[in-house]
Design a protein around this motif. Structure first.
Motif, short mmCIF file in Angstrom:
data_model
loop_
_atom_site.label_atom_id
_atom_site.label_comp_id
_atom_site.label_asym_id
_atom_site.label_seq_id
_atom_site.Cartn_x
_atom_site.Cartn_y
_atom_site.Cartn_z
N LEU A 27 35.85 33.67 44.86
CA LEU A 27 35.32 34.96 45.66
C LEU A 27 36.41 35.64 46.25
CD1 LEU A 27 31.89 33.93 47.95
CD2 LEU A 27 32.14 35.30 45.80
N ASN A 28 36.16 37.15 46.04
CA ASN A 28 36.94 38.06 46.57
C ASN A 28 36.07 38.86 47.69
OD1 ASN A 28 39.28 37.58 45.02
ND2 ASN A 28 38.81 39.20 43.58
N PHE A 57 32.82 38.46 42.64
CA PHE A 57 32.98 37.18 41.81
C PHE A 57 34.22 37.34 41.04
CE2 PHE A 57 33.06 35.03 37.77
CZ PHE A 57 33.07 33.66 38.01
N GLU A 58 35.20 36.60 40.85
CA GLU A 58 36.63 36.66 40.10
C GLU A 58 36.60 35.31 39.33
OE1 GLU A 58 40.42 38.55 41.27
OE2 GLU A 58 41.06 36.27 41.13
N ALA A 59 37.17 35.50 37.99
CA ALA A 59 37.77 34.36 37.35
C ALA A 59 38.95 34.73 36.84
CB ALA A 59 36.67 34.11 36.11
N SER A 60 40.10 33.66 36.79
CA SER A 60 41.17 34.04 36.23
C SER A 60 41.87 32.78 35.28
CB SER A 60 41.88 34.39 37.44
OG SER A 60 42.45 33.31 38.24
N ASN A 70 62.40 24.75 41.82
CA ASN A 70 61.93 25.58 42.68
C ASN A 70 61.46 27.11 42.62
OD1 ASN A 70 64.26 23.91 44.66
ND2 ASN A 70 62.25 23.94 45.38
N LEU A 71 61.50 27.33 41.11
CA LEU A 71 61.28 28.67 40.54
C LEU A 71 60.31 28.40 39.47
CD1 LEU A 71 61.98 31.63 40.41
CD2 LEU A 71 63.70 31.02 38.76
N GLU A 72 59.29 29.26 39.46
CA GLU A 72 58.53 29.42 38.41
C GLU A 72 57.84 30.72 38.03
OE1 GLU A 72 53.63 28.11 37.52
OE2 GLU A 72 54.98 26.59 38.58
N PHE A 73 57.73 31.31 36.73
CA PHE A 73 57.19 32.58 36.23
C PHE A 73 55.83 32.35 36.05
CE2 PHE A 73 61.93 32.67 36.13
CZ PHE A 73 62.03 33.97 36.64
N GLY A 74 54.95 33.36 36.02
CA GLY A 74 53.63 33.02 35.57
C GLY A 74 53.25 34.62 34.71
N LEU A 75 52.17 34.43 34.02
CA LEU A 75 51.45 35.55 33.64
C LEU A 75 50.00 35.41 33.87
CD1 LEU A 75 51.06 38.28 31.98
CD2 LEU A 75 51.15 36.81 29.80
N GLU A 76 49.32 36.11 34.61
CA GLU A 76 47.73 35.84 35.04
C GLU A 76 46.88 36.90 34.54
OE1 GLU A 76 45.65 34.88 39.38
OE2 GLU A 76 46.50 37.05 39.14
N LEU A 77 45.68 36.72 34.14
CA LEU A 77 44.89 37.64 33.83
C LEU A 77 43.59 37.14 34.72
CD1 LEU A 77 43.56 39.95 31.91
CD2 LEU A 77 43.09 38.32 30.25
N ALA A 78 43.15 38.05 35.52
CA ALA A 78 42.10 38.12 36.49
C ALA A 78 41.03 39.08 36.11
CB ALA A 78 42.64 38.05 37.85
N TYR A 79 39.72 38.56 36.14
CA TYR A 79 38.66 39.64 35.98
C TYR A 79 37.71 39.30 37.26
CZ TYR A 79 34.94 42.06 33.55
OH TYR A 79 33.85 43.16 33.39
N GLU A 80 37.34 40.78 37.87
CA GLU A 80 36.70 40.66 39.22
C GLU A 80 35.24 41.53 38.48
OE1 GLU A 80 37.99 41.78 43.02
OE2 GLU A 80 36.50 43.42 42.73
N LEU A 81 34.21 41.01 39.02
CA LEU A 81 32.81 41.44 38.51
C LEU A 81 31.72 41.73 39.59
CD1 LEU A 81 31.05 41.91 36.09
CD2 LEU A 81 30.23 39.73 36.35
N PHE A 126 42.89 47.78 35.21
CA PHE A 126 41.86 48.44 34.24
C PHE A 126 40.62 48.27 34.89
CE2 PHE A 126 45.51 46.80 31.79
CZ PHE A 126 45.70 48.16 31.02
N ILE A 127 39.54 49.20 35.23
CA ILE A 127 38.20 49.29 35.65
C ILE A 127 37.34 50.16 34.90
CG2 ILE A 127 38.55 51.07 37.49
CD1 ILE A 127 37.16 49.18 39.42
N SER A 128 36.40 49.51 34.85
CA SER A 128 34.90 50.11 33.95
C SER A 128 33.86 49.84 34.87
CB SER A 128 35.01 49.89 32.41
OG SER A 128 33.84 50.29 31.89
#
Length: 213
Positions: A27-28, A57-60, A70-81, A126-128
């Motif tokens: 939840l957000n 609600f959010e899923a990612s 001690n270092l990590e890089f990430g690529l995240e895709l989150a979708y809030e509804l 991006f929002i619709s």
């Protein structure tokens, strides 16, 4: 000194890099000031009024690459509804979906069976949204693009050799441009005469599962 520096570089490079894939949901609690004011002025009247922060609600999903301990890089895709509906006088409905890809960087603390990550990132937004007005069958679709930032803290605990339970907390801010239909019709708050902005500030709690390899 040069020999010590060389040995440190070799040790870092020789560390086995690790990949991580995570899926989460949760939840957000979201503040969209313009949207809240528009809905409260027009449709969510009196006891139905929305609070300053409302749940969504959010899923990612995220893929991460850890080149050092001690270092990590990430690529995240989150979708809030989210969806708002009221039958006061007549049925009104406003639904939105909010996609947030982000490039991330983390500081990592880890040991046997656990990992803590602290970091943040940035990316396009991006929002619709679909709005159905009372007494009308037609639904109007609006969209906007923008940019956003995220700060994250995440803890992982081992469920198996390469499987972890994940719990995370994040803060997000997103700023959007013109909110309009495909034909260019701008969303105007009918009571104030101003353009509706979908700028968003949120705090969220997520749980999920991560796999490392």
């Amino acid at each position: 000194m040069k020999k010590i520096f060389f040995l440190v570089i070799v040790a870092v490079i020789s560390l086995p890099a690790q990949w991580e894939v995570r899926g989460s949901m949760g939840l957000n609690y979201v503040n969209m000031a313009d949207l809240k004011d528009y809905l409260n002025l027009n449709y969510f009247i009196g006891d139905m009024a929305l609070y300053q922060f409302f749940p969504a609600f959010e899923a990612s999903t995220e893929i991460g690459y850890q080149p050092t301990s001690n270092l990590e890089f990430g690529l995240e895709l989150a979708y809030e509804l989210n969806s708002f509906q009221t039958s006061y006088l007549s049925i009104y409905r406003f639904d939105y979906g909010f996609m947030s890809p982000s490039l991330l960087a983390y500081y990592v603390l880890q040991g046997a069976g656990y990992k803590f990550k602290f970091g943040g990132g940035i990316g396009p937004r991006f929002i619709s949204a679909d709005e159905k007005l009372p007494n009308l069958t037609q639904t109007e679709t609006y969209s906007a693009t923008g940019i956003g930032m995220v700060l994250k803290a995440e803890g992982l605990t081992a469920l198996g050799k390469n499987v972890f339970a994940s719990i995370g907390f994040d803060l997000r801010y997103s700023s959007f441009g013109k909110f309009a239909t495909a034909s260019g019709k701008t969303f105007i708050n009918n009571l104030t005469g101003s353009e509706l902005k979908m700028n968003s500030l949120s705090a969220g709690l997520k749980i999920g599962v991560a796999v490392t390899f």
